[in-house]
Design a protein around this motif. Structure first.
Motif, PDB file in Angstrom:
ATOM      1  N   MET A   1       0.842  -1.196   0.000  1.00 17.37           N
ATOM      2  CA  MET A   1       0.000   0.000   0.000  1.00 17.37           C
ATOM      3  C   MET A   1       0.878   1.249   0.000  1.00 17.37           C
ATOM      4  O   MET A   1       1.922   1.298   0.638  1.00 17.37           O
ATOM      5  N   SER A   2       0.422   2.286  -0.708  1.00 20.47           N
ATOM      6  CA  SER A   2       1.226   3.498  -0.844  1.00 20.47           C
ATOM      7  C   SER A   2       1.317   4.276   0.451  1.00 20.47           C
ATOM      8  O   SER A   2       2.260   5.036   0.662  1.00 20.47           O
ATOM      9  N   ASP A   3       0.313   4.071   1.356  1.00 24.97           N
ATOM     10  CA  ASP A   3       0.343   4.818   2.608  1.00 24.97           C
ATOM     11  C   ASP A   3       0.878   3.973   3.763  1.00 24.97           C
ATOM     12  O   ASP A   3       0.660   4.283   4.923  1.00 24.97           O
ATOM     13  N   LEU A   4       1.564   2.894   3.443  1.00 30.49           N
ATOM     14  CA  LEU A   4       2.130   2.030   4.475  1.00 30.49           C
ATOM     15  C   LEU A   4       3.256   2.768   5.193  1.00 30.49           C
ATOM     16  O   LEU A   4       4.142   3.351   4.575  1.00 30.49           O
ATOM     17  N   ILE A   5       3.225   2.770   6.524  1.00 34.51           N
ATOM     18  CA  ILE A   5       4.246   3.428   7.329  1.00 34.51           C
ATOM     19  C   ILE A   5       5.038   2.355   8.061  1.00 34.51           C
ATOM     20  O   ILE A   5       4.483   1.558   8.831  1.00 34.51           O
ATOM     21  N   LEU A   6       6.331   2.312   7.794  1.00 36.14           N
ATOM     22  CA  LEU A   6       7.190   1.298   8.381  1.00 36.14           C
ATOM     23  C   LEU A   6       7.929   1.836   9.605  1.00 36.14           C
ATOM     24  O   LEU A   6       8.114   3.049   9.754  1.00 36.14           O
ATOM     25  N   CYS A   7       8.358   0.936  10.446  1.00 35.64           N
ATOM     26  CA  CYS A   7       9.124   1.304  11.641  1.00 35.64           C
ATOM     27  C   CYS A   7      10.526   1.731  11.221  1.00 35.64           C
ATOM     28  O   CYS A   7      11.238   0.984  10.530  1.00 35.64           O
ATOM     29  N   GLY A   8      10.926   2.936  11.615  1.00 39.84           N
ATOM     30  CA  GLY A   8      12.224   3.479  11.244  1.00 39.84           C
ATOM     31  C   GLY A   8      13.398   2.714  11.831  1.00 39.84           C
ATOM     32  O   GLY A   8      14.305   2.290  11.099  1.00 39.84           O
ATOM     33  N   PRO A   9      13.442   2.497  13.149  1.00 41.66           N
ATOM     34  CA  PRO A   9      14.576   1.765  13.737  1.00 41.66           C
ATOM     35  C   PRO A   9      14.705   0.344  13.179  1.00 41.66           C
ATOM     36  O   PRO A   9      15.812  -0.130  12.921  1.00 41.66           O
ATOM     37  N   CYS A  10      13.578  -0.342  12.969  1.00 44.32           N
ATOM     38  CA  CYS A  10      13.637  -1.697  12.413  1.00 44.32           C
ATOM     39  C   CYS A  10      14.138  -1.660  10.979  1.00 44.32           C
ATOM     40  O   CYS A  10      14.875  -2.545  10.532  1.00 44.32           O
ATOM     41  N   GLY A  11      13.754  -0.640  10.250  1.00 44.64           N
ATOM     42  CA  GLY A  11      14.184  -0.505   8.875  1.00 44.64           C
ATOM     43  C   GLY A  11      15.687  -0.326   8.769  1.00 44.64           C
ATOM     44  O   GLY A  11      16.306  -0.735   7.778  1.00 44.64           O
ATOM     45  N   ASN A  12      16.294   0.301   9.768  1.00 42.15           N
ATOM     46  CA  ASN A  12      17.747   0.464   9.773  1.00 42.15           C
ATOM     47  C   ASN A  12      18.471  -0.876   9.862  1.00 42.15           C
ATOM     48  O   ASN A  12      19.659  -0.991   9.538  1.00 42.15           O
ATOM     49  N   GLU A  13      17.743  -1.891  10.356  1.00 40.30           N
ATOM     50  CA  GLU A  13      18.318  -3.235  10.473  1.00 40.30           C
ATOM     51  C   GLU A  13      17.735  -4.166   9.406  1.00 40.30           C
ATOM     52  O   GLU A  13      17.746  -5.389   9.557  1.00 40.30           O
ATOM     53  N   VAL A  20       3.123   1.475  14.382  1.00 40.51           N
ATOM     54  CA  VAL A  20       1.819   1.743  15.016  1.00 40.51           C
ATOM     55  C   VAL A  20       1.783   3.165  15.576  1.00 40.51           C
ATOM     56  O   VAL A  20       0.726   3.713  15.845  1.00 40.51           O
ATOM     57  N   LYS A  21       2.954   3.765  15.751  1.00 38.69           N
ATOM     58  CA  LYS A  21       3.047   5.120  16.265  1.00 38.69           C
ATOM     59  C   LYS A  21       4.037   5.920  15.413  1.00 38.69           C
ATOM     60  O   LYS A  21       4.875   5.342  14.700  1.00 38.69           O
ATOM     61  N   TRP A  22       3.935   7.246  15.522  1.00 37.82           N
ATOM     62  CA  TRP A  22       4.828   8.137  14.779  1.00 37.82           C
ATOM     63  C   TRP A  22       5.413   9.164  15.738  1.00 37.82           C
ATOM     64  O   TRP A  22       4.677   9.822  16.483  1.00 37.82           O
ATOM     65  N   CYS A  23       6.757   9.268  15.759  1.00 34.14           N
ATOM     66  CA  CYS A  23       7.405  10.269  16.611  1.00 34.14           C
ATOM     67  C   CYS A  23       7.540  11.562  15.810  1.00 34.14           C
ATOM     68  O   CYS A  23       8.226  11.591  14.778  1.00 34.14           O
ATOM     69  N   THR A  24       6.892  12.618  16.280  1.00 32.78           N
ATOM     70  CA  THR A  24       6.921  13.892  15.550  1.00 32.78           C
ATOM     71  C   THR A  24       8.259  14.606  15.703  1.00 32.78           C
ATOM     72  O   THR A  24       8.559  15.526  14.935  1.00 32.78           O
ATOM     73  N   VAL A  25       9.058  14.194  16.680  1.00 36.68           N
ATOM     74  CA  VAL A  25      10.374  14.811  16.876  1.00 36.68           C
ATOM     75  C   VAL A  25      11.410  14.124  15.983  1.00 36.68           C
ATOM     76  O   VAL A  25      12.150  14.765  15.246  1.00 36.68           O
ATOM     77  N   ASP A  54      -3.332   9.102  12.931  1.00 32.95           N
ATOM     78  CA  ASP A  54      -3.344  10.565  13.052  1.00 32.95           C
ATOM     79  C   ASP A  54      -2.285  11.176  12.137  1.00 32.95           C
ATOM     80  O   ASP A  54      -2.511  12.211  11.507  1.00 32.95           O
ATOM     81  N   TYR A  55      -1.120  10.511  12.070  1.00 32.84           N
ATOM     82  CA  TYR A  55      -0.055  11.047  11.220  1.00 32.84           C
ATOM     83  C   TYR A  55      -0.464  11.064   9.753  1.00 32.84           C
ATOM     84  O   TYR A  55      -0.103  11.974   9.002  1.00 32.84           O
TER      85      TYR A  55
END
Length: 555
Positions: A1-13, A20-25, A54-55
């Motif tokens: 899906m084009s709006d799929l949001i992946l985990c950033g730290p996991c993606g680094n590995e 499931v959550k988004w850090c705005t910082v 929400d993001y």
């Protein structure tokens, strides 16, 4: 899906997990496990974390969280300049600012802030204005069509009473009608397209504002509010500029006077003409001016660095033995000074910067104050005579005279409007139509910038700053200002005030909080009256009731 949001730290590995959550910082997604780790680390546990749903509502709304100069995260907020800054900005641009606070503190309660309410109000009012203008243009189109049909009916009725020979002329006239109608309709349609485009843009900005308000973090909302507000202001200014010269077209028909009697000698059958009358489409201002939360350039020159030095002082001479009281001054585009003597002859006196008399410009009465409109046009007030005039300096003629019920003193020109002290503060257009009236206890001098009006008061000690909508921005009270008179504003929005009683020249910083005395007890300040700042020459001009003109340079 084009709006799929992946985990950033996991993606680094190289481990793709859904966030499931988004850090705005950190501006990255977090899966359930990484969110727990995120909240357990000292440096990130206080970060604002929102659900990914929400993001998704705000991810396409551009809110810059990085400094455009240093490409670092915005962490601080300078209250003096109303701007978010990074850590590198402080030593380079805000070293002397005493009210730099953490950005998260400045953004507290952003959803309930005046700035957000102002933006929402501006968007609503702007959209309402656009819808009213579009409705007006719809009516104009319908009227053009009705006029076209009426004229066609007249032409057809006439054709029935005229012999076959005139049919060729009739066709030519119909073609001319269609051409004129098409031209008029094209003009209106083109404006319609631009207005509807602006409507769509503002609707989009309103939706973005609503989404930011509902789903964004306080910092995003704080920054987004100002960024969207700037875009709204530009769009509104574009619309206002586009409707300045709107005209209503009225298509008329005039038959040739001999068409019924001399068919063989008359050509053409008639004439299609268009009568254009200027139609003012008012764009009502929102309650809060864009300038009410005015952003100042971080490079703005503060009063602590303002230094002036005497450049020239010379006596202004006048024929006869009339009383001298130089009450108004300005600098023309050619660098010459223009001065008014309220108790002198019925002239304005033009002098070079070196103090050489150039010429006298005739006036209807002794002038009190003046302001430059453009190269060859000025506006002059006449005090107790209760009127102002617009003068053409090229041929020394009066272009327009505007009468008032009260005495007319200080006058200033800004954005095709004249601001006059006359029983308060009155704003008029160049045609003399009163646009706004503000009832303040004014002195006799004022100055304007693009979005502010500055004036002194009769009771002394006080200098006021209001928006062009009449709303108070700041009031500066200083007991050392015994009887403030002339007032001027430089291109950094520092305010200069001269006081003939205390013989002082004072500068007030743009937010009105602090001031400092530049000169005091100097001989050139004896009975000082009027001030004028010229941005091109960077020179401050002071005139006195004793008939002296004084020029100061900045260094």
């Amino acid at each position: 899906m084009s709006d799929l949001i992946l985990c950033g730290p996991c993606g680094n590995e190289d481990n793709n997990r859904n966030a499931v959550k988004w850090c705005t910082v950190c501006e990255e997604g977090l899966c359930t496990n990484c969110e727990k780790v995120h909240q357990s680390i000292k440096t990130t546990k206080n970060h604002s974390v929102i659900p990914t749903e929400d993001y998704r509502q705000i991810k396409n709304i551009s809110v810059s969280l990085k400094c455009k100069d240093h490409d670092k995260r915005l962490e601080l907020y300078c209250k003096t300049h109303d701007v978010a800054v990074c850590l590198d900005c402080v030593p380079s641009q805000h070293r002397t600012c005493i009210d730099v606070i953490p950005l998260d503190k400045a953004a507290e309660n952003a959803k309930h802030s005046t700035a957000l309410a102002d933006l929402e109000d501006t968007l609503s009012r702007s959209l309402k204005n656009l819808q009213q203008i579009i409705s007006d243009r719809d009516s104009a189109l319908e009227k053009l069509d009705d006029q076209r049909q009426t004229i066609k009916n007249e032409i057809n009725d006439t054709r029935e009473r005229i012999i076959k020979k005139i049919e060729d002329l009739e066709q030519k006239l119909l073609l001319e009608l269609d051409r004129q109608h098409g031209h008029c309709k094209s003009e209106v349609s083109n404006l319609q397209k631009r207005l509807k485009s602006s409507e769509r843009d503002l609707c989009c900005l309103r939706e973005q504002t609503s989404q930011l308000k509902s789903f964004a973090s306080d910092i995003q909302l704080f920054l987004g509010t100002r960024q969207i507000k700037g875009t709204v202001f530009k769009e509104v200014e574009s619309v206002k500029e586009g409707i300045k010269s709107v005209e209503n077209s009225e298509i008329n028909l005039q038959f040739h006077p001999y068409v019924m009697a001399l068919l063989n000698e008359v050509e053409p059958l008639g004439e299609i003409s268009v009568k254009n009358t200027k139609n003012s489409l008012p764009f009502k201002e929102a309650n809060v001016d864009q300038a009410q939360v005015q952003r100042q350039d971080p490079e703005m020159k503060g009063i602590e660095s303002v230094r002036i030095q005497l450049k020239k002082r010379f006596a202004v001479k006048q024929k006869g033995f009339l009383t001298f009281e130089l009450t108004g001054c300005a600098m023309l585009t050619n660098g010459n000074l223009l001065m008014a003597n309220y108790h002198g002859n019925t002239i304005l006196m033009e002098y070079s910067e070196d103090g050489n008399r150039v010429r006298d410009i005739p006036c209807s009465r002794p002038p009190f104050d003046l302001t430059i409109i453009e190269t060859n046009y000025i506006a002059v007030s006449y005090g107790s005579r209760k009127y102002i005039e617009i003068l053409n300096l090229e041929n020394n003629t009066v272009e327009r005279k505007v009468k008032f019920e009260n005495d007319c003193y200080g006058i200033s020109y800004q954005d095709s409007k004249l601001v006059v002290i006359t029983g308060g503060i009155v704003i008029i257009d160049i045609e003399g139509k009163v646009l706004k009236t503000f009832y303040f206890d004014c002195g006799i001098y004022l100055e304007t910038t693009k979005d502010r009006i500055y004036f002194t008061t009769k009771k002394g000690h006080t200098v006021n700053c209001i928006s062009m909508a009449g709303e108070e921005i700041w009031v500066h009270k200083d007991e050392s200002l015994v009887k403030p008179h002339g007032i001027a504003v430089d291109d950094h929005q520092n305010v200069f005030v001269v006081d003939p009683k205390s013989k002082s020249l004072t500068v007030i910083q743009p937010d009105g909080k602090f001031s400092k005395t530049l000169i005091t007890k100097a001989i050139e300040l004896n009975l000082a009256s009027s001030l004028h700042f010229n941005k091109d020459k960077q020179v401050l001009i002071l005139c006195t009731e004793l008939g002296y003109a004084v020029l100061y340079d900045f260094y």
